[in-house]
Design a protein around this motif. Structure first.
Motif, PDB file in Angstrom:
ATOM      1  N   MET A  22       0.850  -1.171   0.000  1.00 42.33           N
ATOM      2  CA  MET A  22       0.000   0.000   0.000  1.00 42.33           C
ATOM      3  C   MET A  22       0.897   1.236   0.000  1.00 42.33           C
ATOM      4  N   GLN A  23       0.665   2.137  -0.930  1.00 42.94           N
ATOM      5  CA  GLN A  23       1.449   3.364  -1.034  1.00 42.94           C
ATOM      6  C   GLN A  23       0.865   4.415  -0.102  1.00 42.94           C
ATOM      7  N   SER A  24       1.705   5.046   0.734  1.00 43.17           N
ATOM      8  CA  SER A  24       1.233   6.109   1.615  1.00 43.17           C
ATOM      9  C   SER A  24       1.711   7.457   1.107  1.00 43.17           C
ATOM     10  N   ILE A  25       0.819   8.460   1.202  1.00 40.07           N
ATOM     11  CA  ILE A  25       1.097   9.792   0.685  1.00 40.07           C
ATOM     12  C   ILE A  25       0.767  10.812   1.772  1.00 40.07           C
ATOM     13  N   PRO A  26       1.759  11.569   2.268  1.00 38.41           N
ATOM     14  CA  PRO A  26       1.461  12.619   3.248  1.00 38.41           C
ATOM     15  C   PRO A  26       0.569  13.684   2.609  1.00 38.41           C
ATOM     16  N   VAL A  27      -0.404  14.194   3.373  1.00 36.56           N
ATOM     17  CA  VAL A  27      -1.348  15.185   2.860  1.00 36.56           C
ATOM     18  C   VAL A  27      -1.135  16.500   3.594  1.00 36.56           C
ATOM     19  N   ASP A  28      -0.995  17.586   2.838  1.00 36.16           N
ATOM     20  CA  ASP A  28      -0.863  18.930   3.395  1.00 36.16           C
ATOM     21  C   ASP A  28      -2.276  19.446   3.690  1.00 36.16           C
ATOM     22  N   THR A  29      -2.694  19.417   4.952  1.00 36.52           N
ATOM     23  CA  THR A  29      -4.059  19.812   5.311  1.00 36.52           C
ATOM     24  C   THR A  29      -4.321  21.292   5.059  1.00 36.52           C
ATOM     25  N   ALA A  30      -3.287  22.113   4.993  1.00 34.14           N
ATOM     26  CA  ALA A  30      -3.479  23.543   4.717  1.00 34.14           C
ATOM     27  C   ALA A  30      -4.091  23.756   3.333  1.00 34.14           C
ATOM     28  N   ARG A  31      -3.880  22.813   2.420  1.00 27.89           N
ATOM     29  CA  ARG A  31      -4.417  22.939   1.064  1.00 27.89           C
ATOM     30  C   ARG A  31      -5.847  22.408   0.943  1.00 27.89           C
ATOM     31  N   THR A  88      -2.451  11.175   6.315  1.00 29.69           N
ATOM     32  CA  THR A  88      -1.810  10.384   5.275  1.00 29.69           C
ATOM     33  C   THR A  88      -2.880   9.697   4.452  1.00 29.69           C
ATOM     34  N   ALA A  89      -2.697   9.695   3.132  1.00 30.29           N
ATOM     35  CA  ALA A  89      -3.601   8.978   2.225  1.00 30.29           C
ATOM     36  C   ALA A  89      -2.929   7.659   1.846  1.00 30.29           C
ATOM     37  N   PHE A  90      -3.734   6.615   1.744  1.00 32.25           N
ATOM     38  CA  PHE A  90      -3.242   5.302   1.351  1.00 32.25           C
ATOM     39  C   PHE A  90      -4.000   4.830   0.123  1.00 32.25           C
ATOM     40  N   VAL A  91      -3.273   4.512  -0.938  1.00 33.99           N
ATOM     41  CA  VAL A  91      -3.870   3.973  -2.149  1.00 33.99           C
ATOM     42  C   VAL A  91      -3.936   2.459  -1.969  1.00 33.99           C
ATOM     43  N   TRP A  92      -5.122   1.864  -2.196  1.00 31.18           N
ATOM     44  CA  TRP A  92      -5.284   0.422  -1.993  1.00 31.18           C
ATOM     45  C   TRP A  92      -5.978  -0.233  -3.189  1.00 31.18           C
ATOM     46  N   THR A  93      -5.752  -1.545  -3.307  1.00 30.28           N
ATOM     47  CA  THR A  93      -6.402  -2.360  -4.328  1.00 30.28           C
ATOM     48  C   THR A  93      -6.759  -3.699  -3.707  1.00 30.28           C
TER      49      THR A  93
END
Length: 115
Positions: free
Chosen positions: A1-10, A81-86
């Motif tokens: 699973m790929q994790s992607i930090p998310v900038d909450t200010a955006r 953090t966002a996680f892309v899943w399949t």
């Protein structure tokens, strides 16, 4: 699973849609999902409106029960953090945060609030 930090200010203003709900690892047996430290995992639905675009609702998982959240309240989300899943022919994005607190709250908190 790929994790992607998310900038909450955006993400614009973040608002709580509903109070924290416990997450189940098995809905048939009502077994509560736990993190690796044994804390129960909760989900909180939050509205986001980046750059004046249309409003979207995301569900954010957090360890331990977040305290003091009410529907319509502006919240602060840290460590998102966002996680892309399949899974088979299905795929999507899930979200997890270190904490979700009322925006006016200050000070230090344990994971998810007072777990």
């Amino acid at each position: 699973m790929q994790s992607i930090p998310v900038d909450t200010a955006r993400l614009g203003v973040l608002r709580c849609v509903n109070g924290p709900e416990v997450k189940f690892s098995n809905s048939e047996t009502q077994e509560v999902k736990k993190d690796r430290d044994g804390n129960p995992v909760y989900t909180v639905a939050v509205t986001v409106r980046p750059d004046g675009r249309r409003i979207s609702v995301i569900e954010i998982a957090v360890s331990g029960e977040p305290k003091g959240l009410e529907p319509g309240q502006v919240v602060k989300v840290t460590g998102l953090t966002a996680f892309v899943w399949t899974m088979g022919d299905r795929n999507g994005v899930s979200f997890r945060a270190d904490t979700i607190t009322p925006a006016h709250t200050s000070g230090t908190h344990t994971k998810g609030g007072e777990a």
